[in-house]
Design an enzyme around this catalytic site. Structure first.
Site, PDB file in Angstrom:
ATOM      1  N   ARG A 210     -35.807  43.627 -96.319  1.00 20.05           N
ATOM      2  CA  ARG A 210     -37.108  43.124 -95.729  1.00 20.05           C
ATOM      3  C   ARG A 210     -36.741  41.730 -95.028  1.00 20.05           C
ATOM      4  O   ARG A 210     -37.399  41.534 -93.845  1.00 20.05           O
ATOM      5  CB  ARG A 210     -38.067  43.069 -96.468  1.00 20.05           C
TER       6      ARG A 210
ATOM      7  N   TYR B 223     -51.151  53.578 -74.008  1.00 14.12           N
ATOM      8  CA  TYR B 223     -50.889  54.832 -75.046  1.00 14.12           C
ATOM      9  C   TYR B 223     -52.033  54.706 -75.840  1.00 14.12           C
ATOM     10  O   TYR B 223     -52.870  53.696 -76.382  1.00 14.12           O
ATOM     11  CB  TYR B 223     -49.742  54.342 -75.963  1.00 14.12           C
TER      12      TYR B 223
ATOM     13  N   ASP C 273     -45.852  47.049 -71.889  1.00 12.87           N
ATOM     14  CA  ASP C 273     -45.231  48.194 -72.541  1.00 12.87           C
ATOM     15  C   ASP C 273     -44.144  48.916 -71.612  1.00 12.87           C
ATOM     16  O   ASP C 273     -44.753  49.679 -70.593  1.00 12.87           O
ATOM     17  CB  ASP C 273     -46.411  49.295 -73.077  1.00 12.87           C
TER      18      ASP C 273
ATOM     19  N   LYS D 162     -38.766  56.877 -78.493  1.00 12.07           N
ATOM     20  CA  LYS D 162     -38.698  57.630 -77.203  1.00 12.07           C
ATOM     21  C   LYS D 162     -37.332  57.383 -76.681  1.00 12.07           C
ATOM     22  O   LYS D 162     -36.454  57.892 -77.274  1.00 12.07           O
ATOM     23  CB  LYS D 162     -39.864  57.182 -76.253  1.00 12.07           C
TER      24      LYS D 162
HETATM   25  C1  LIG Z   1     -45.378  56.553 -78.446  1.00 13.75           C
HETATM   26  C2  LIG Z   1     -45.609  55.185 -77.606  1.00 13.75           C
HETATM   27  C3  LIG Z   1     -46.103  54.085 -78.530  1.00 13.75           C
HETATM   28  C4  LIG Z   1     -46.293  53.981 -80.011  1.00 13.75           C
HETATM   29  O1  LIG Z   1     -44.847  54.193 -80.582  1.00 13.75           O
HETATM   30  P1  LIG Z   1     -44.614  54.903 -82.014  1.00 13.75           P
HETATM   31  O2  LIG Z   1     -43.201  54.568 -82.185  1.00 13.75           O
HETATM   32  O3  LIG Z   1     -44.928  56.145 -81.835  1.00 13.75           O
HETATM   33  O4  LIG Z   1     -45.517  53.855 -82.832  1.00 13.75           O
HETATM   34  C5  LIG Z   1     -46.439  53.062 -77.797  1.00 13.75           C
HETATM   35  N1  LIG Z   1     -46.334  52.921 -76.353  1.00 13.75           N
HETATM   36  C6  LIG Z   1     -45.878  54.189 -75.708  1.00 13.75           C
HETATM   37  C7  LIG Z   1     -46.050  54.026 -74.174  1.00 13.75           C
HETATM   38  C8  LIG Z   1     -45.619  55.186 -76.363  1.00 13.75           C
HETATM   39  O5  LIG Z   1     -45.405  56.341 -75.509  1.00 13.75           O
END
Ligand SMILES: *Cc1c(COP(=O)(O)O)cnc(C)c1O
Length: 342
Positions: free
Chosen positions: A22, A72, A143, A168
């Site tokens: 951790r 998101y 993001d 992703k």
């Molecule tokens: C999927 C996504 C998130 C959240 O991420 P997780 O790994 O699912 O918690 C945040 N921003 C964007 C643009 C996303 O596509």
């Protein structure tokens, strides 16, 4: 793949590198080194993209946040919850209107945008927002999940923090959930690490290993997926059953010029509006065979879904389909779309 470590002899009297996972783990650190080098900042890995977003709010404790109205949906919900606290204010604005964003940002601590955005593919002018935010004493978070550092490096454009859902494109094989932040300021990166350690929002070493392996092919995956997406966007744009294509690589897209200025390419995500309504769009999702009808994005396989089927997805048109284009043969993808649109 270990929770605990024997104290390592370093011979110079400094503290051992690893004690308990951790606090730190060599696999995430290898991943962070690569992502940090790509984004030109200090990377901190998290259990998920949402854990990364939550760590930003817990660390900065912003009183006022100005956020894009197309982000998101999980992050939107997180920010809405923050806005319900009596001492906080969260304002949602159109991220493509730089003057409107900065006009609302008086007294803000944090600006939060996604570019290109989910699911409307809006493009925000990152450099203009960064310099405006700094004049107001605010930080800019971008993001960068859709673009990836291969196509866009927000810190180089002046942003302070980059958020990734590593689930992703970065990992790229739809087989893990993980997140990351990349900070320009090393002391902010240290505070984010402290937050991660105290809340336990750490990725598993196996996820970090897979994400690091995914990073090795990120550039070639993005290149191929983007070439497929550009071709599909062009063809969809001429299809009689398609009302509109939202893709920053099309000259008709309102964000085309800004995207060309700040991105190396328009990416592998696109949305399109199916002529008709929700039923016609849903029918396309049911008919596809090569493209997978499921949520999430950024994998080697193409995925499609109608975002408005989620009640949390505010403002997505009923007939909007979001397509995450993979690395398949483009003619297989086009043939699939054509038969599904019939
Ligand atoms: C999927 C996504 C998130 C959240 O991420 P997780 O790994 O699912 O918690 C945040 N921003 C964007 C643009 C996303 O596509």
């Amino acid at each position: 793949m270990s929770s605990t470590f024997r104290p390592q002899e370093r011979g110079d009297g400094t503290a051992p590198d690893y004690i308990y996972t951790r606090h730190g783990n060599p696999v995430w650190e290898a991943f962070e080194e690569v992502l940090g080098a790509l984004e030109k900042g200090r990377a901190v890995a998290f259990a998920s993209g949402m854990a990364a977003g939550a760590a930003v709010l817990a660390t900065l404790r912003p009183h006022k946040v100005v956020a894009s109205n197309d982000i998101y949906y999980g992050n939107r919900a997180l920010l809405e919850r923050l806005g319900e606290a009596p001492e906080s204010e969260v304002v949602f604005v159109d991220p493509t209107d730089t003057d409107a964003v900065l006009g609302a940002a008086e007294g803000a601590d944090l600006l939060w945008v996604e570019s290109p955005s989910n699911p409307s593919m809006l493009v925000a002018d990152i450099a203009a927002l960064a310099s405006g935010a700094h004049d107001l004493g605010a930080l800019l978070l971008v993001d960068n999940t859709f673009a990836t550092p291969i196509l866009q490096q927000p810190l180089e454009l002046g942003a302070d923090l980059v958020l990734h859902s590593v689930s992703k494109f970065i990992s790229g094989h739809t087989d893990l959930v993980m997140g990351a932040l990349v900070a320009r300021d090393p002391s902010l990166a240290s505070r984010l690490k402290e937050e991660r350690e105290l809340t336990g929002a750490i990725p598993g070493p196996l996820e970090a290993f897979l994400a690091l392996r995914g990073l090795r092919t990120l550039a070639v995956r993005v290149e191929r997926a983007q070439a497929n997406a550009s071709e599909l966007a062009r063809r969809l744009n001429e299809h009689p059953k398609v009302e509109r294509v939202l893709y920053p690589g099309l000259e008709s897209h309102p964000g085309y010029e800004t995207a060309a200025k700040q991105m190396k390419g328009p990416g592998a995500m696109l949305s399109f509006l199916v002529a008709g309504g929700a039923d016609e769009a849903e029918a396309v999702c049911e008919k596809v065979q090569v493209i997978q009808h499921m949520t999430s994005l950024g994998g080697v396989e193409s995925t499609i879904e109608r975002r408005a089927r989620y009640s949390g997805e505010v403002g997505a048109p009923e007939n909007l389909l979001r397509l995450s284009v993979g690395i398949e043969n483009v003619e297989d993808l086009w043939g699939d779309i054509q038969q599904a649109l019939c």
